[in-house]
Design a protein around this motif. Structure first.
Motif, PDB file in Angstrom:
ATOM      1  N   ARG A 181      27.674  49.477  58.752  1.00 29.79           N
ATOM      2  CA  ARG A 181      26.895  49.529  59.979  1.00 29.79           C
ATOM      3  C   ARG A 181      26.873  50.934  60.539  1.00 29.79           C
ATOM      4  O   ARG A 181      27.754  51.742  60.270  1.00 29.79           O
ATOM      5  N   ASP A 182      25.860  51.189  61.337  1.00 29.24           N
ATOM      6  CA  ASP A 182      25.727  52.444  62.073  1.00 29.24           C
ATOM      7  C   ASP A 182      25.641  52.049  63.541  1.00 29.24           C
ATOM      8  O   ASP A 182      24.595  51.597  64.012  1.00 29.24           O
ATOM      9  N   ASN A 183      26.726  52.198  64.250  1.00 23.17           N
ATOM     10  CA  ASN A 183      26.771  51.755  65.644  1.00 23.17           C
ATOM     11  C   ASN A 183      25.794  52.516  66.532  1.00 23.17           C
ATOM     12  O   ASN A 183      25.218  51.952  67.462  1.00 23.17           O
ATOM     13  N   ALA A 184      25.600  53.780  66.238  1.00 21.02           N
ATOM     14  CA  ALA A 184      24.703  54.589  67.061  1.00 21.02           C
ATOM     15  C   ALA A 184      23.255  54.127  66.949  1.00 21.02           C
ATOM     16  O   ALA A 184      22.478  54.253  67.895  1.00 21.02           O
ATOM     17  N   LYS A 185      22.905  53.605  65.788  1.00 24.57           N
ATOM     18  CA  LYS A 185      21.526  53.178  65.552  1.00 24.57           C
ATOM     19  C   LYS A 185      21.361  51.660  65.618  1.00 24.57           C
ATOM     20  O   LYS A 185      20.261  51.145  65.416  1.00 24.57           O
ATOM     21  N   ASN A 186      22.451  50.954  65.870  1.00 25.59           N
ATOM     22  CA  ASN A 186      22.403  49.490  65.894  1.00 25.59           C
ATOM     23  C   ASN A 186      21.797  48.920  64.614  1.00 25.59           C
ATOM     24  O   ASN A 186      20.887  48.077  64.642  1.00 25.59           O
ATOM     25  N   THR A 187      22.281  49.408  63.506  1.00 25.29           N
ATOM     26  CA  THR A 187      21.787  48.927  62.221  1.00 25.29           C
ATOM     27  C   THR A 187      22.942  48.453  61.347  1.00 25.29           C
ATOM     28  O   THR A 187      24.082  48.903  61.500  1.00 25.29           O
ATOM     29  N   VAL A 188      22.616  47.569  60.444  1.00 25.15           N
ATOM     30  CA  VAL A 188      23.557  47.140  59.423  1.00 25.15           C
ATOM     31  C   VAL A 188      22.846  47.215  58.080  1.00 25.15           C
ATOM     32  O   VAL A 188      21.640  46.956  57.996  1.00 25.15           O
ATOM     33  N   SER A 189      23.577  47.628  57.076  1.00 26.08           N
ATOM     34  CA  SER A 189      22.981  47.802  55.754  1.00 26.08           C
ATOM     35  C   SER A 189      23.769  47.011  54.718  1.00 26.08           C
ATOM     36  O   SER A 189      24.950  46.707  54.915  1.00 26.08           O
ATOM     37  N   LEU A 190      23.093  46.702  53.643  1.00 24.75           N
ATOM     38  CA  LEU A 190      23.729  46.024  52.525  1.00 24.75           C
ATOM     39  C   LEU A 190      23.414  46.812  51.263  1.00 24.75           C
ATOM     40  O   LEU A 190      22.254  46.872  50.844  1.00 24.75           O
ATOM     41  N   GLN A 191      24.425  47.447  50.716  1.00 26.51           N
ATOM     42  CA  GLN A 191      24.283  48.174  49.463  1.00 26.51           C
ATOM     43  C   GLN A 191      24.597  47.206  48.328  1.00 26.51           C
ATOM     44  O   GLN A 191      25.692  46.640  48.283  1.00 26.51           O
ATOM     45  N   MET A 192      23.639  47.029  47.449  1.00 29.52           N
ATOM     46  CA  MET A 192      23.785  46.066  46.359  1.00 29.52           C
ATOM     47  C   MET A 192      23.777  46.820  45.031  1.00 29.52           C
ATOM     48  O   MET A 192      22.776  47.469  44.696  1.00 29.52           O
ATOM     49  N   ASN A 193      24.869  46.749  44.316  1.00 29.92           N
ATOM     50  CA  ASN A 193      25.004  47.414  43.026  1.00 29.92           C
ATOM     51  C   ASN A 193      25.190  46.383  41.917  1.00 29.92           C
ATOM     52  O   ASN A 193      25.533  45.230  42.181  1.00 29.92           O
ATOM     53  N   SER A 194      24.985  46.816  40.695  1.00 30.22           N
ATOM     54  CA  SER A 194      25.163  45.942  39.530  1.00 30.22           C
ATOM     55  C   SER A 194      24.435  44.616  39.722  1.00 30.22           C
ATOM     56  O   SER A 194      25.000  43.538  39.503  1.00 30.22           O
ATOM     57  N   LEU A 195      23.201  44.712  40.126  1.00 26.32           N
ATOM     58  CA  LEU A 195      22.441  43.513  40.441  1.00 26.32           C
ATOM     59  C   LEU A 195      22.202  42.653  39.205  1.00 26.32           C
ATOM     60  O   LEU A 195      22.046  43.170  38.082  1.00 26.32           O
ATOM     61  N   LYS A 196      22.205  41.358  39.437  1.00 28.06           N
ATOM     62  CA  LYS A 196      22.015  40.380  38.376  1.00 28.06           C
ATOM     63  C   LYS A 196      20.773  39.531  38.690  1.00 28.06           C
ATOM     64  O   LYS A 196      20.409  39.390  39.860  1.00 28.06           O
TER      65      LYS A 196
END
Length: 120
Positions: free
Chosen positions: A71-86
C-alpha cells in the motif's frame, strides 16, 4: 462519493507478472483494511490477499510466495504484485476496502473488477 478505481490486468503468459492497483477516490479519514478478491470462471469470489490498517497481511494458500500486497498511504492506494502467474490465476480481480468516511461513516465497497487472463 467514495469509490475504488482499479487499474492493471489484461493478458499475460504463464510464468509472467502483472501488477494491479486500486486507488480510493473521495474523502476518507481512514483505511481500515483493503484487499483483493477474485472470481474465477464457475467459482465464487474468494480472497486473494488482504492488508489491515496496521500492515498485517494474509494470503490465499494458492498465491503465497507469488503474490504480494502493498500500500501507499500517501496516495490511498493498494497494489497487488503477481509473479509466476499460472493459468489457474485467470479470473476477474476485485479490490475491496473497509473505509471510514466523513459523510457516510464506515463503509465497505468494491471496485469494478479487472480481468486477468493467464495463457498457457
Amino acid at each position: 462519493q467514495v469509490q475504488l478505481v482499479e487499474s492493471g490486468g489484461g493478458l499475460v503468459q504463464a510464468g509472467g507478472s502483472q501488477r494491479l492497483s486500486c486507488a480510493v477516490s473521495g474523502s476518507i479519514f481512514r483505511i481500515n483494511a483493503m484487499g483483493w478478491y477474485r472470481r474465477a470462471p464457475g467459482k465464487q469470489r474468494a480472497l486473494v490477499a488482504g492488508m489491515t490498517s496496521g500492515g498485517s497481511t494474509n494470503y490465499a494458500d494458492s498465491v503465497k510466495g507469488r503474490f504480494t500486497i502493498s500500500r501507499d498511504n500517501a496516495k490511498n492506494t493498494v497494489s497487488l504484485q503477481m509473479n509466476s502467474l499460472k493459468p489457474e490465476d485467470t479470473a476477474v480481480y476485485y479490490c475491496n476496502a473497509d473505509l471510514s468516511t466523513y459523510s457516510n461513516g464506515r463503509v465497505n465497497i468494491w471496485g469494478q473488477g479487472t480481468q486477468v487472463t493467464v495463457s498457457s
